[in-house]
Write an enzyme that holds these catalytic residues in place. Structure first.
Site, mmCIF file in Angstrom:
data_model
loop_
_atom_site.group_PDB
_atom_site.id
_atom_site.type_symbol
_atom_site.label_atom_id
_atom_site.label_comp_id
_atom_site.label_asym_id
_atom_site.label_seq_id
_atom_site.Cartn_x
_atom_site.Cartn_y
_atom_site.Cartn_z
ATOM 1 N N LYS A 111 44.913 25.632 39.296
ATOM 2 C CA LYS A 111 43.922 24.641 39.712
ATOM 3 C C LYS A 111 42.566 24.926 39.093
ATOM 4 O O LYS A 111 41.853 24.031 38.690
ATOM 5 C CB LYS A 111 43.820 24.632 41.239
ATOM 6 C CG LYS A 111 42.838 23.609 41.795
ATOM 7 C CD LYS A 111 43.300 22.193 41.520
ATOM 8 C CE LYS A 111 42.318 21.138 41.971
ATOM 9 N NZ LYS A 111 42.583 19.844 41.299
ATOM 10 N N GLU B 89 51.686 16.594 33.251
ATOM 11 C CA GLU B 89 51.458 17.865 33.953
ATOM 12 C C GLU B 89 52.304 18.006 35.217
ATOM 13 O O GLU B 89 52.663 19.114 35.581
ATOM 14 C CB GLU B 89 49.976 18.082 34.253
ATOM 15 C CG GLU B 89 49.384 17.149 35.273
ATOM 16 C CD GLU B 89 47.898 17.402 35.501
ATOM 17 O OE1 GLU B 89 47.451 18.546 35.369
ATOM 18 O OE2 GLU B 89 47.196 16.434 35.823
ATOM 19 N N ASN C 63 40.914 39.653 39.535
ATOM 20 C CA ASN C 63 40.971 38.380 38.814
ATOM 21 C C ASN C 63 40.134 38.541 37.559
ATOM 22 O O ASN C 63 39.043 39.112 37.628
ATOM 23 C CB ASN C 63 40.343 37.245 39.631
ATOM 24 C CG ASN C 63 41.165 36.868 40.831
ATOM 25 O OD1 ASN C 63 42.262 37.380 41.022
ATOM 26 N ND2 ASN C 63 40.630 35.976 41.657
ATOM 27 N N GLY C 64 40.593 38.022 36.441
ATOM 28 C CA GLY C 64 39.797 38.114 35.211
ATOM 29 C C GLY C 64 40.557 38.868 34.136
ATOM 30 O O GLY C 64 41.763 39.087 34.243
ATOM 31 N N GLU D 131 44.080 9.889 30.647
ATOM 32 C CA GLU D 131 44.224 10.490 31.968
ATOM 33 C C GLU D 131 45.605 10.176 32.561
ATOM 34 O O GLU D 131 46.248 11.035 33.166
ATOM 35 C CB GLU D 131 43.085 9.990 32.879
ATOM 36 C CG GLU D 131 43.130 10.444 34.323
ATOM 37 C CD GLU D 131 43.122 11.951 34.513
ATOM 38 O OE1 GLU D 131 42.926 12.704 33.551
ATOM 39 O OE2 GLU D 131 43.357 12.385 35.656
ATOM 40 N N LYS E 127 48.282 13.014 33.611
ATOM 41 C CA LYS E 127 48.840 13.110 34.970
ATOM 42 C C LYS E 127 50.345 13.197 34.920
ATOM 43 O O LYS E 127 50.969 14.000 35.596
ATOM 44 C CB LYS E 127 48.462 11.884 35.820
ATOM 45 C CG LYS E 127 47.099 11.773 36.436
ATOM 46 C CD LYS E 127 46.728 12.832 37.416
ATOM 47 C CE LYS E 127 46.267 14.069 36.732
ATOM 48 N NZ LYS E 127 44.871 14.303 36.534
ATOM 49 N N ARG F 250 46.127 27.166 43.800
ATOM 50 C CA ARG F 250 45.446 27.517 42.549
ATOM 51 C C ARG F 250 46.441 27.823 41.431
ATOM 52 O O ARG F 250 46.058 27.910 40.276
ATOM 53 C CB ARG F 250 44.549 28.731 42.783
ATOM 54 C CG ARG F 250 43.397 28.443 43.741
ATOM 55 C CD ARG F 250 42.716 29.719 44.144
ATOM 56 N NE ARG F 250 42.121 30.397 43.022
ATOM 57 C CZ ARG F 250 40.838 30.358 42.702
ATOM 58 N NH1 ARG F 250 40.010 29.666 43.439
ATOM 59 N NH2 ARG F 250 40.382 31.015 41.665
ATOM 60 N N CYS G 58 44.520 33.319 39.513
ATOM 61 C CA CYS G 58 44.652 34.396 40.493
ATOM 62 C C CYS G 58 43.757 34.162 41.718
ATOM 63 O O CYS G 58 42.697 33.569 41.603
ATOM 64 C CB CYS G 58 44.234 35.715 39.877
ATOM 65 S SG CYS G 58 45.139 36.118 38.389
ATOM 66 N N HIS H 189 48.575 3.339 13.621
ATOM 67 C CA HIS H 189 48.386 4.375 12.604
ATOM 68 C C HIS H 189 49.316 5.563 12.820
ATOM 69 O O HIS H 189 49.007 6.671 12.402
ATOM 70 C CB HIS H 189 46.915 4.809 12.584
ATOM 71 C CG HIS H 189 45.992 3.659 12.333
ATOM 72 N ND1 HIS H 189 45.807 3.125 11.080
ATOM 73 C CD2 HIS H 189 45.263 2.889 13.191
ATOM 74 C CE1 HIS H 189 44.969 2.099 11.169
ATOM 75 N NE2 HIS H 189 44.636 1.934 12.437
ATOM 76 N N TRP I 276 48.329 35.072 38.438
ATOM 77 C CA TRP I 276 48.709 34.124 37.388
ATOM 78 C C TRP I 276 48.636 34.933 36.106
ATOM 79 O O TRP I 276 47.555 35.313 35.649
ATOM 80 C CB TRP I 276 47.721 32.963 37.366
ATOM 81 C CG TRP I 276 48.076 31.818 36.468
ATOM 82 C CD1 TRP I 276 48.878 30.753 36.772
ATOM 83 C CD2 TRP I 276 47.612 31.597 35.131
ATOM 84 N NE1 TRP I 276 48.949 29.899 35.705
ATOM 85 C CE2 TRP I 276 48.178 30.385 34.681
ATOM 86 C CE3 TRP I 276 46.789 32.300 34.267
ATOM 87 C CZ2 TRP I 276 47.944 29.865 33.416
ATOM 88 C CZ3 TRP I 276 46.548 31.785 32.996
ATOM 89 C CH2 TRP I 276 47.129 30.578 32.588
HETATM 90 C C1 F6R Z 1 44.339 17.948 35.373
HETATM 91 C C2 F6R Z 1 43.397 18.954 35.809
HETATM 92 C C3 F6R Z 1 42.739 19.799 34.778
HETATM 93 C C4 F6R Z 1 41.266 20.010 35.153
HETATM 94 C C5 F6R Z 1 40.621 21.012 34.181
HETATM 95 C C6 F6R Z 1 39.144 21.195 34.462
HETATM 96 O O1 F6R Z 1 44.839 17.215 36.440
HETATM 97 O O2 F6R Z 1 43.157 19.114 36.965
HETATM 98 O O3 F6R Z 1 42.859 19.253 33.505
HETATM 99 O O4 F6R Z 1 40.610 18.785 35.115
HETATM 100 O O5 F6R Z 1 41.265 22.249 34.286
HETATM 101 O O6 F6R Z 1 38.924 21.680 35.749
HETATM 102 P P1 F6R Z 1 37.535 21.555 36.457
HETATM 103 O O7 F6R Z 1 37.246 20.117 36.635
HETATM 104 O O8 F6R Z 1 37.702 22.284 37.750
HETATM 105 O O9 F6R Z 1 36.528 22.203 35.567
#
Ligand code: F6R
Length: 610
Positions: A605, A490, A98-99, A483, A487, A27, A2, A506, A72
């Site tokens: 985000k 997501e 927010n929250g 990673e 990527k 976000r 949010c 395994h 959100w």
């Molecule tokens: C993936 C991604 C998320 C963040 C995670 C932690 O591309 O962006 O997995 O890495 O939500 O976020 P931060 O680093 O802001 O604590």
């Protein structure tokens, strides 16, 4: 997650708020809404994008005060009724939140018994009605009514409230959800994220937990939960408009991938002395003794930041000979708490606001551990609550999928690990000089990989519609495999899994057939022979091998169906290079699939709820 924006001043409030909400779109959100005052409250809100909201509010009324929100969903599905702002029974008070309010069910019952009616399924609506119930007893004091209402609330909130009987003030309150004030000339803004105010002012005040502020056009007051008036520091915002715009790229993600040579240079600036083989890290200087003598080092983070933490573990253990545990921040609190005095926790977070990471940090601090941060967003809650830390200086990361933050985090972890290794006497001068020199060459080497982006696109075109992918790596390449898989899934919604290459035998090997793309990261010297064997195993089952390797590695190139090369580097620094083709591969596949790369479905985000 949010987003909140508010404005009071001489400009058209809805214009400023809509612009601000657009800046917060990255976000992640499902609905948007706005409330303005012109004699009475005018509210427009609904499921969908800010641009729909923009047409809804256009021409409704002129106003110089208002609040806006991107939602959100947590409580209640994304729909028009559940969208914020929510209003009080009288229809005079509007509020965005927010929250999460944890005790909303009991508060709701109490308010219903007093005659209040609820229309939404949200936890937020109860706050609007609760404040109004206090306002009936304190009709001249909106701030006081907010303060009394919040005493009854358990949970987290960033709140902004307006009331048509108080058309010259916005009340804001914070507990566990970020909020800042943008201080302008005869105008004030509020936002949950600095990018929404950067266009109007570079002066910001960060609210701390428990604080309530009254915002007027030309002044503001901030009080603690027990009503003590506070003098807050005004910070200068180092955020340019250029940094938060796409700059000619189709997507923020692409811009951020291509920014990595610059981001890593910024991250290294002033920290390396290549001639002397020395590293300066001002933010942790005063705690270095505690760090190098720590009983235990725990790294806590989520998602991509957790992956960089895993690289950090390999770096600390191999260079500094210090055992390190890497914890999912979200799990840390639910384990037996063995952390305490003499221990060090390093939290890694791009946003500096991730709720689980913040909770792990607070738990560790409470138990007496030293807590250090590796954070991107300057002034974020995590940055402010740690005992020391090293900013990654990657610049604003707007694309939901983290790219430049990962490489900058790994860079900072390498710097810390080398410095700790030097101070512990575990790294000889020559090797440490070589590592530092090689770090200084990383930006140029990343650029060389970016220059081959067409080749990566061609491979992406061939595999665009593959439903499953496997990513394999050993040692430093294992976190990169995780990673790369994250990527891809997501942003393109293709199923992908990362594995330590040998673990494939395994279980996951059962998945391999002639339809399965297997991305193998084989760019570290010390695991090369073993990786070659794993590639053979995939090949024997007709898996489609895409290898990430170094230019002279004929052995790997001969076995792979497709080869992407990254320049040679030292094994310890290889994740900084091998991750780049994987970022590009996922980007091109997602674009080919027509996915919304910068705002993937269901994702946010900055994850500010636990
Ligand atoms: C993936 C991604 C998320 C963040 C995670 C932690 O591309 O962006 O997995 O890495 O939500 O976020 P931060 O680093 O802001 O604590």
């Amino acid at each position: 997650m949010c987003g909140i924006v508010g404005y009071i001043g001489d400009k058209e409030a809805s214009d400023v708020i809509i612009k601000g909400l657009k800046r917060l779109e990255y976000r992640g959100y499902d609905s948007a809404g706005i409330a303005i005052i012109n004699g009475e409250l005018h509210i427009k809100k609904g499921k969908g994008k800010v641009k729909n909201l923009e047409s809804m509010i256009r021409g409704v009324a002129s106003s110089h005060i208002g609040i806006g929100h991107t939602r959100w969903a947590t409580h209640g599905e994304p729909n028009d009724i559940n969208s914020h702002p929510h209003v009080s029974q009288s229809g005079k008070l509007a509020l965005v939140h927010n929250g999460i309010i944890e005790n909303y069910t009991s508060l709701k019952k109490k308010l219903e018994s007093q005659g209040y009616t609820f229309y939404s399924e949200t936890d937020t609506e109860i706050i609007a009605k609760l404040i109004e119930s206090f306002l009936e007893k304190n009709p001249d004091d909106l701030r006081k009514s907010v303060q009394l209402a919040l005493l009854q609330v358990t949970g987290t909130y960033g709140l902004a409230i307006i009331h048509s009987d108080f058309p010259d003030e916005i009340i804001v309150a914070r507990k566990g959800s970020p909020l800042l004030l943008g201080v302008g000339e005869n105008e004030m803004l509020i936002a949950s994220d600095a990018s929404a105010v950067a266009e109007y002012t570079d002066k910001v005040v960060y609210l701390d937990d428990g604080e309530i502020a009254v915002i007027r056009k030309s002044d503001y007051t901030v009080q603690s939960a027990d009503e003590v008036e506070l003098t807050k520091e005004v910070h200068e915002l180092a955020l340019s408009l250029e940094e938060i715009e796409k700059g000619g790229y189709d997507h923020f993600m692409m811009k951020e991938i291509f920014e990595q040579p610059r981001a890593i240079s910024d991250c290294l600036r002033g920290r390396l002395n290549v001639e002397e083989g020395e590293i300066t890290l001002g933010g942790i200087d005063k705690v270095m003794d505690q760090l190098i003598n720590a009983n235990r080092v725990v790294i806590a983070a989520c998602g991509t930041s957790w992956h960089s933490g895993l690289v950090g573990e390999y770096l600390f253990e191999s260079l500094a000979k210090m055992p390190v545990e890497v914890e999912y921040a979200s799990e840390f609190r639910y384990k037996e708490q063995l952390i305490g005095e003499g221990d060090v926790m390093i939290v890694i977070s791009q946003s500096g606001e991730t709720a689980d990471t913040l909770a792990a940090l607070r738990e560790a601090r409470e138990r007496g551990a030293l807590v250090l941060g590796v954070v991107n967003v300057v002034g974020s809650t995590i940055a402010r609550e740690t005992d020391g830390g090293v900013y990654i200086h990657a610049g604003p990361e707007i694309g939901v999928a983290s790219t430049k933050a990962f490489t900058a985090q790994v860079t900072v972890l390498a710097l810390i690990a080398i410095k700790v290794a030097q101070m512990r006497g575990k790294l000889d001068k020559e090797r440490s000089k070589a590592l530092i020199k090689e770090l200084s060459h990383i930006p140029q080497k990343i650029q060389e990989i970016l220059d081959q982006s067409d080749k990566i696109k061609n491979i992406a075109d061939l595999f665009t519609y593959a439903p499953n992918f496997l990513y394999l790596g050993r040692s430093y390449s294992f976190p990169v495999a995780l990673e790369g898989a994250l990527k891809l899934k997501e942003i393109s919604y293709a199923h992908a899994e990362g594995y330590p290459a040998a673990e494939m035998k395994h279980g996951p090997i059962a998945l391999i057939d002639d339809m399965m793309p297997v991305v193998v990261i084989a760019a570290t010297q010390h695991t090369n022979d073993k990786m070659v064997s794993n590639i053979e195993e995939v090949r024997a089952r007709k898996g489609r091998i895409i290898a990430i390797t170094t230019p002279g590695n004929e052995e790997v190139a001969e076995l792979a169906e497709f080869t992407l090369t990254v320049p040679e580097t030292m094994d310890e620094l290889s994740p900084l290079l091998t991750v780049i083709p994987l970022q590009l591969l996922s980007y091109y596949i997602a674009v080919n699939r027509g996915c919304n790369v910068d705002q993937p479905r269901n994702l946010a985000k900055s994850v500010t709820v636990e």
